[in-house]
Design a protein around this motif. Structure first.
Motif, short mmCIF file in Angstrom:
data_model
loop_
_atom_site.label_atom_id
_atom_site.label_comp_id
_atom_site.label_asym_id
_atom_site.label_seq_id
_atom_site.Cartn_x
_atom_site.Cartn_y
_atom_site.Cartn_z
N PRO A 152 -5.26 2.36 -14.27
CA PRO A 152 -6.17 3.43 -13.88
C PRO A 152 -5.59 4.24 -12.72
N LEU A 153 -5.75 5.55 -12.77
CA LEU A 153 -5.28 6.40 -11.68
C LEU A 153 -6.07 6.09 -10.41
N PRO A 154 -5.53 6.40 -9.23
CA PRO A 154 -6.18 5.99 -7.97
C PRO A 154 -7.63 6.41 -7.85
N GLU A 155 -7.97 7.61 -8.34
CA GLU A 155 -9.35 8.09 -8.23
C GLU A 155 -10.31 7.22 -9.03
N ILE A 156 -9.87 6.70 -10.17
CA ILE A 156 -10.71 5.84 -10.99
C ILE A 156 -10.60 4.40 -10.51
N GLU A 157 -9.43 3.97 -10.09
CA GLU A 157 -9.27 2.61 -9.57
C GLU A 157 -10.19 2.38 -8.37
#
Length: 524
Positions: A212-217
């Motif tokens: 997952p990309l940082p914003e979703i992680e």
């Protein structure tokens, strides 16, 4: 572990695709294993075999790809003393950066299968974080790593009473379970994990695609209850209703088949999940497969979290487009779902590949299609004589069967996707639907549908699937309309848009992390 991830770069490591692609072919990180017998050239196992490790016994090492003159990058978890074991001449950039010759070890030569070669080691203490290294010429070095004070790295702690994770071996079950997440009803389910656990550097015997990309992680870590990231939630809901007469019952989706596709689009972070396995008969049998998308803006504000049993239509041969009848599935498609959905399956006597699925996503909360391609199928259909339809005696057509799917040695990891209709101004959208939002009695973005996303449900209905689309999104929808094809790259397998005629991304090697499972009959 000192290294958390690494890559070699076909082009400048500072650039992104399509300027640069990353690969880890014939690379391996071996924590605390630099010792006599260590193999530093995985493509030529009799060359560069350590004979006497000298003062570097017990250090970590990173073996590099010998096949090309590549740049290298890796992330350090903490400050570390890094050594570059040179088999070739000293590059000018190492002199400019202040690398100092410290000691040496002996190994079999880089250019012959027997004999001995003294290898000089140039060292430097590097801080935690990302480090990039220039090219070394035609003979790759090896990286040696220790704690900043020069002592071998310390093994990470693990919970008392649990099985110890061993680097470069299969992870204990408890490590896998540490990635579990709760579904909207509070049930623990398997969630995304990397192929290699970065804390213990042990291997999982399968992979789930993109991190997952940082914003979703950040949302997964801090606001997990707001999301639905558990594998199997929608499929289990689907088994509680007779949702598709041509699907065999019960619907079977093993967890290893869930694959993520993470990418940025118009400033937002997207993560698409699709049950896209190539090692099980359900690719020929099941008309519907789990599909979902999570979208967050740059501030980690959740915009959408939608999950469905997506229609993938009928199965056909990827080579001659003749439909497939499997003994467990009827060939006809439900007439409600005729938006180009189909699954193209490869056969063992044919080369090349076909689309795994052109997915129909015209529902209450989504519109359009998406198409997913897998190049290196794990299993392919065994060719058999064409047959008549055993379910309908009056059908004049002939059909393939796919009752047998032998393993052909692929790993099912070389994947990409595109958006059908993008060249015509059409594409895919997540759509806010007020009626869905009101199914829980309030306007908050959360609502419930059936597993197909075609009918409204009450939260208490046994097959109700929770959905979220933010009520105040601009224009009432978030779309991806593009002619680009999306290919994965790098250790985190992030996807990038490239021209439709661009070459595929580099194959995503992960040491033996996935092959370990393949050798034991595990399906990826």
């Amino acid at each position: 572990m000192l290294i958390t991830q690494y890559d070699s770069c076909i082009g400048p490591c500072s650039s992104e695709p399509p300027t640069t692609w990353r690969s880890r072919q014939n690379m391996a990180y071996k924590p605390r294993q630099f010792q006599a017998g260590a193999k530093l050239d995985l493509a030529n196992p009799t060359r560069k075999v350590v004979q006497d490790p000298g003062p570097y016994a017990g250090w970590d090492y990173l073996a590099l790809n010998e096949e090309q003159d590549l740049e290298t990058e890796f992330y350090l978890r903490r400050d570390a003393k890094v050594g570059i074991a040179l088999y070739g001449s000293l590059p000018s950039w190492m002199q400019q950066q202040g690398w100092v010759k410290e000691g040496s070890f002996t190994s079999s030569p880089s250019y012959a299968d027997s004999g001995s070669q003294r290898v000089d080691v140039y060292v430097k203490v590097l801080p935690a974080g990302l480090h990039r290294f220039g090219k070394f010429g035609n003979v790759a070095p090896a990286f040696l790593l220790a704690e900043a004070n020069g002592t071998p790295s310390k093994p990470p702690a693990y919970p008392q009473g649990y099985e110890e994770p061993i680097p470069n071996q299969k992870c204990p079950a408890w490590v896998h379970d540490s990635y579990n997440v709760r579904d909207p009803e509070g049930v623990w389910r398997h969630g995304w994990h990397p192929p290699i656990d970065p804390t213990y550097w042990c291997y999982f015997d399968h992979e789930h695609g993109s991190r997952p990309l940082p914003e979703i992680e950040k949302l997964i870590k801090e606001a997990a209850a707001a999301l639905n990231q558990g594998y199997g939630y929608v499929a289990d809901k689907a088994n509680k209703t007779a949702f598709c007469t041509s699907c065999h019952e019960p619907l079977e989706e093993y967890r290893e088949g869930n694959k993520n596709f993470s990418f940025y689009w118009e400033g937002n972070a997207w993560m698409v999940n699709f049950h896209q396995a190539t090692a099980h008969e359900n690719i020929a049998v099941n008309e519907h497969h789990t599909w979902g998308v999570t979208i967050a803006d740059k501030n980690s504000r959740l915009l959408a979290d939608v999950h469905l049993m997506a229609n993938t239509g009928y199965a056909e041969s990827a080579h001659d487009n003749i439909k497939i009848i499997h003994p467990k599935a009827k060939p006809e498609q439900n007439p409600r779902y005729r938006y180009g959905a189909h699954r193209g399956l490869p056969f063992t006597d044919q080369q090349g590949y076909g689309p795994y699925a052109a997915v129909d996503l015209n529902t209450l909360i989504t519109s359009g299609n998406r198409s997913y391609i897998t190049v290196d199928w794990i299993r392919r259909c065994a060719p058999q004589p064409l047959i008549r339809n055993p379910f309908e005696s009056g059908d004049p057509n002939l059909y393939h069967t796919c009752a047998s799917m032998p393993d052909v040695g692929g790993a099912g990891m070389d994947r990409w996707f595109n958006i059908p209709g993008g060249d015509e101004g059409r594409g895919f959208c997540v759509v806010y639907n007020r009626d869905v939002d009101l199914t829980d009695g309030k306007i908050d973005g959360y609502g419930y549908t059936d597993p197909l996303g075609l009918e409204l449900r009450k939260p208490s209905d046994p097959d109700a699937v929770r959905q979220f689309v933010r009520p105040d999104i601009a224009g009432g929808k978030i779309c991806q309309i593009t002619e680009l094809r999306f290919a994965g790259d790098g250790f985190d397998l992030r996807y990038y848009g490239v021209a439709a005629n661009q070459n595929n991304s580099v194959y995503p090697y992960y040491e033996d992390a996935v092959r370990l499972g393949r050798s034991k009959g595990i399906t990826n």
